[in-house]
Enzyme design. Sequence first.
Site, PDB file in Angstrom:
ATOM      1  N   THR A  12      -3.144   1.030  -1.188  1.00 30.57           N
ATOM      2  CA  THR A  12      -3.223   2.393  -1.705  1.00 30.57           C
ATOM      3  C   THR A  12      -2.397   3.265  -0.771  1.00 30.57           C
ATOM      4  O   THR A  12      -2.139   2.881   0.368  1.00 30.57           O
ATOM      5  CB  THR A  12      -4.670   2.934  -1.776  1.00 30.57           C
ATOM      6  OG1 THR A  12      -5.254   2.846  -0.475  1.00 30.57           O
ATOM      7  CG2 THR A  12      -5.502   2.166  -2.780  1.00 30.57           C
ATOM      8  N   SER A  13      -2.011   4.429  -1.265  1.00 32.20           N
ATOM      9  CA  SER A  13      -1.128   5.301  -0.488  1.00 32.20           C
ATOM     10  C   SER A  13      -1.840   6.059   0.612  1.00 32.20           C
ATOM     11  O   SER A  13      -1.260   6.342   1.644  1.00 32.20           O
ATOM     12  CB  SER A  13      -0.445   6.306  -1.414  1.00 32.20           C
ATOM     13  OG  SER A  13       0.352   5.621  -2.333  1.00 32.20           O
TER      14      SER A  13
END
Length: 194
Positions: A10-11
């Site tokens: 995930t970012s």
Amino acid sequence: MSVLIGYARTSTVEQEAGLEAQKRELNALGCKRTFSEQVSSVAHREQLDVALDYLRDGDTLAVTKLDRLARSMRDLISIVDRIEAKGAALRILAMNLDTATPTGRLMLNVLGSVAQFEREMMLERQREGIAKARDEGKYKGRKPTARAKADEVRALLAEGVGPVEIARRLNIGRTSIHRIVKETSAGQSQATHL
């Protein structure tokens, strides 16, 4: 013996639930090991490198979605080349795609091209929206977070804290710290000439 290896990303740290959901899906698939990280796709993805190095002949790297793996078609091709050089394959669950088959390899190239096209179109629309907002006087740009912390940076520097540690503590880039230092010294040298 071929092994399934998972990769989840995930970012941001705020997307913890999304990362956990990816891990659960990969574990349910039967991944022997899952590498995960919370980092932007444009940053260096250390755990992706570790996962790719971990692959052996006959293994398969599994990801839940294409955008968890690659940021562009060029990036995707580079990653797939590294996977294939190991004699391994790539499986993307959301697309039911497996590069171990000729059809899977063809579909990956087609879908990767479409994904890149969509991203480029989105960026073009974003640039157009920003230009329109600027013309109307509504666009302010993002808030300069590092400059807002300039006093804290200077205080920590005065205490002898190094730029790397300051960047970590204040969650800003080292480049911003060096810019603040440069602006501070430029301001001080101008003051001495007055």
